[in-house]
Scaffold this motif. Structure first.
Motif, mmCIF file in Angstrom:
data_model
loop_
_atom_site.group_PDB
_atom_site.id
_atom_site.type_symbol
_atom_site.label_atom_id
_atom_site.label_comp_id
_atom_site.label_asym_id
_atom_site.label_seq_id
_atom_site.Cartn_x
_atom_site.Cartn_y
_atom_site.Cartn_z
ATOM 1 N N PRO A 153 6.675 33.926 12.345
ATOM 2 C CA PRO A 153 5.518 34.630 11.778
ATOM 3 C C PRO A 153 5.606 36.156 11.797
ATOM 4 C CG PRO A 153 4.992 33.777 13.964
ATOM 5 C CD PRO A 153 6.387 33.334 13.661
ATOM 6 N N VAL A 154 6.598 36.711 12.510
ATOM 7 C CA VAL A 154 6.718 38.174 12.600
ATOM 8 C C VAL A 154 8.184 38.578 12.406
ATOM 9 C CG1 VAL A 154 4.711 38.713 14.048
ATOM 10 C CG2 VAL A 154 6.819 37.928 15.122
ATOM 11 N N PHE A 155 8.385 39.885 12.143
ATOM 12 C CA PHE A 155 9.739 40.376 11.863
ATOM 13 C C PHE A 155 10.271 41.166 13.063
ATOM 14 C CE2 PHE A 155 12.749 43.057 9.256
ATOM 15 C CZ PHE A 155 13.580 42.002 8.921
ATOM 16 N N PHE A 156 11.577 41.479 13.000
ATOM 17 C CA PHE A 156 12.274 42.126 14.124
ATOM 18 C C PHE A 156 12.081 43.644 14.190
ATOM 19 C CE2 PHE A 156 14.591 38.388 12.861
ATOM 20 C CZ PHE A 156 14.804 37.755 14.067
ATOM 21 N N ALA A 157 11.778 44.247 13.053
ATOM 22 C CA ALA A 157 11.779 45.717 13.010
ATOM 23 C C ALA A 157 10.571 46.206 12.234
ATOM 24 C CB ALA A 157 13.056 46.201 12.335
ATOM 25 N N LYS A 158 10.076 47.399 12.633
ATOM 26 C CA LYS A 158 8.921 47.909 11.901
ATOM 27 C C LYS A 158 9.282 49.004 10.907
ATOM 28 C CE LYS A 158 7.134 50.209 15.989
ATOM 29 N NZ LYS A 158 5.944 50.218 16.807
ATOM 30 N N SER A 159 10.530 49.469 10.915
ATOM 31 C CA SER A 159 10.911 50.452 9.900
ATOM 32 C C SER A 159 12.320 50.126 9.403
ATOM 33 C CB SER A 159 10.884 51.865 10.480
ATOM 34 O OG SER A 159 12.012 52.042 11.318
ATOM 35 N N PRO A 160 12.647 50.537 8.180
ATOM 36 C CA PRO A 160 14.000 50.293 7.654
ATOM 37 C C PRO A 160 15.078 50.865 8.573
ATOM 38 C CG PRO A 160 12.542 50.955 5.886
ATOM 39 C CD PRO A 160 11.749 51.106 7.149
ATOM 40 N N CYS A 186 8.608 22.141 7.690
ATOM 41 C CA CYS A 186 8.524 23.475 8.328
ATOM 42 C C CYS A 186 7.245 24.168 7.875
ATOM 43 C CB CYS A 186 9.683 24.372 7.898
ATOM 44 S SG CYS A 186 11.311 23.799 8.352
ATOM 45 N N ARG A 187 6.699 24.979 8.782
ATOM 46 C CA ARG A 187 5.618 25.901 8.410
ATOM 47 C C ARG A 187 6.289 27.246 8.114
ATOM 48 N NH1 ARG A 187 0.499 27.079 12.432
ATOM 49 N NH2 ARG A 187 -0.423 28.790 11.239
ATOM 50 N N TYR A 188 5.984 27.817 6.973
ATOM 51 C CA TYR A 188 6.653 29.053 6.540
ATOM 52 C C TYR A 188 5.622 30.184 6.450
ATOM 53 C CZ TYR A 188 10.376 25.863 4.852
ATOM 54 O OH TYR A 188 11.358 24.903 4.729
ATOM 55 N N TYR A 189 6.011 31.356 6.943
ATOM 56 C CA TYR A 189 5.109 32.517 6.974
ATOM 57 C C TYR A 189 5.663 33.645 6.088
ATOM 58 C CZ TYR A 189 4.028 30.236 11.457
ATOM 59 O OH TYR A 189 3.723 29.335 12.448
ATOM 60 N N ALA A 190 4.820 34.232 5.263
ATOM 61 C CA ALA A 190 5.279 35.353 4.421
ATOM 62 C C ALA A 190 5.276 36.674 5.199
ATOM 63 C CB ALA A 190 4.437 35.458 3.165
ATOM 64 N N ILE A 191 4.839 36.673 6.413
ATOM 65 C CA ILE A 191 4.917 37.764 7.397
ATOM 66 C C ILE A 191 4.096 39.015 7.045
ATOM 67 C CG2 ILE A 191 6.424 39.439 8.569
ATOM 68 C CD1 ILE A 191 8.504 37.337 8.908
ATOM 69 N N HIS A 192 4.413 39.662 5.933
ATOM 70 C CA HIS A 192 3.768 40.946 5.620
ATOM 71 C C HIS A 192 2.300 40.760 5.220
ATOM 72 C CE1 HIS A 192 7.800 42.607 5.281
ATOM 73 N NE2 HIS A 192 8.094 41.616 4.477
ATOM 74 N N ALA A 193 1.558 41.858 5.364
ATOM 75 C CA ALA A 193 0.231 41.911 4.749
ATOM 76 C C ALA A 193 0.394 42.317 3.284
ATOM 77 C CB ALA A 193 -0.631 42.925 5.480
#
Ligand code: HEM
Length: 323
Positions: free
Chosen positions: A121-128, A181-188
């Motif tokens: 549900p979340v990503f590894f990094a908050k900036s490129p 699987c439950r899949y999350y698009a992560i971003h707002a």
């Protein structure tokens, strides 16, 4: 109010703002993970394309003018690609940690809209920039021959913002099927209604079959491509079905940081049902750029979301040249 980028990818804009070509260097670094596999995506390299139909429930009509979410009598054609997250297309399905579900909605007479989702549900990094650092560090550790678990611990120690995502990845078990699987698009994203009101929302896909993973005993006899075989077999008998949830954000929920989860109790609206009906050859030029949202949905201020557009285009450019 003008809706910039609502119907097109954001690649051109980020190129202008990015003279250092961070996206190019990021694709180079992704290629370092398992080498270059000519013609393949630089991550999520192994996948299965399918035809699908999406039937909106109409419950989201008051929140967004998006063509694929409004009309409850509509049947929206879609192309779906299931994938394993690895950069190596020959890696056995069971070894690729996360799984992906990318959907291209193609409403008749309306804007195309792309939604990409994964099983965390979340990503590894908050900036490129921090994402690039993290991939470079992963490459360095790999070069040093550190075992996967030790490498993950080291990455988590150096990149505290990755801790939620690492914790989720650590708990992932091989799924019984792409359809379980439950899949999350992560971003707002921002939903835009008829009056131009905008509100933050996230998307997630719930499998009709329920979430099902495999036990260690069941893993032994699995063919390397068990997920593709399973999906093809199931689809022959009945469509694989997913329900699309829209999670409504509150004012205090972060929209610019994909490493942070929103609280679990946020209101959810069931926006429609996706039936995956046939396995197909991958159509030429299929690009699942998540900033192609169409009118009624806008990318939020999440810098990772915006950055993905030029990265995906660069990956596409290389793979379509057979590199
Ligand atoms: C800095 C962040 C990210 C980078 C650099 C990145 C990079 C990439 C690249 C290079 C591809 C292959 C594109 C192509 O050749 O068409 C890809 C595919 C994919 N990514 Fe990401 N990604 C990022 C974040 C995410 C996030 C947050 C998600 C989850 C929502 C995600 C889900 C996927 C999926 C599902 C695919 C497969 C798409 C398909 O089937 O065509 N990625 N990513």
């Amino acid at each position: 109010m003008e809706k910039p980028f609502a119907n097109q990818s954001m690649a051109a804009d980020t190129h202008l703002e990015d003279p250092m070509q961070l996206h190019n260097r990021t694709v180079d670094a992704l290629e370092g993970l398992s080498g270059v596999h000519p013609g393949k995506r630089r991550v999520h390299a192994k996948g299965l394309c399918c035809r699908a139909v999406f039937r909106p429930s109409g419950f989201a009509a008051g929140l967004t003018i998006a063509a694929h979410l409004r009309d409850k009598t509509a049947e929206i054609e879609a192309i779906v690609r299931f994938s394993g997250s690895s950069s190596d297309p020959s890696l056995a399905d069971v070894l690729s940690p996360g799984k992906g579900l990318a959907v291209r909605f193609m409403p008749a007479g309306g804007d195309v809209s792309v939604l990409t989702a994964v099983t965390v549900p979340v990503f590894f990094a908050k900036s490129p920039a921090s994402f690039l650092d993290l991939i470079k560090e992963a490459n360095r550790l790999k070069g040093g021959g550190i075992e996967a678990i030790a490498a993950a611990a080291e990455l988590a120690a150096h990149f505290p913002e990755a801790r939620h995502a690492m914790a989720h990845v650590g708990k992932l078990r091989p799924p019984a099927s792409y359809g379980t699987c439950r899949y999350y698009a992560i971003h707002a994203f921002m939903l835009v209604d008829e009056k131009g009101n905008r509100r933050p929302a996230k998307f997630e896909w719930m499998p009709e079959l329920g979430v099902e993973t495999l036990s260690i005993g069941e893993l032994k006899s699995l063919p390397e491509d068990y997920l593709e075989r399973d999906a093809a077999e199931r689809i022959k008998k009945a469509p694989l079905r997913f329900r699309l949830n829209i999670v409504l954000g509150r004012e205090e929920d972060p929209t610019d940081d994909p490493t942070l989860p929103w609280p679990d109790d946020r209101e959810r609206i069931e926006a429609g049902i996706l039936d995956v009906t046939d396995v197909i050859e991958e159509p030429d030029g299929l690009l699942m750029d998540p900033t192609i949202t169409g009118e009624g949905i806008e990318p939020s201020d999440d810098p990772i979301l915006r950055f993905r557009s030029p990265v995906y285009e660069e990956s596409m450019r290389r793979r379509s040249r057979g590199e």
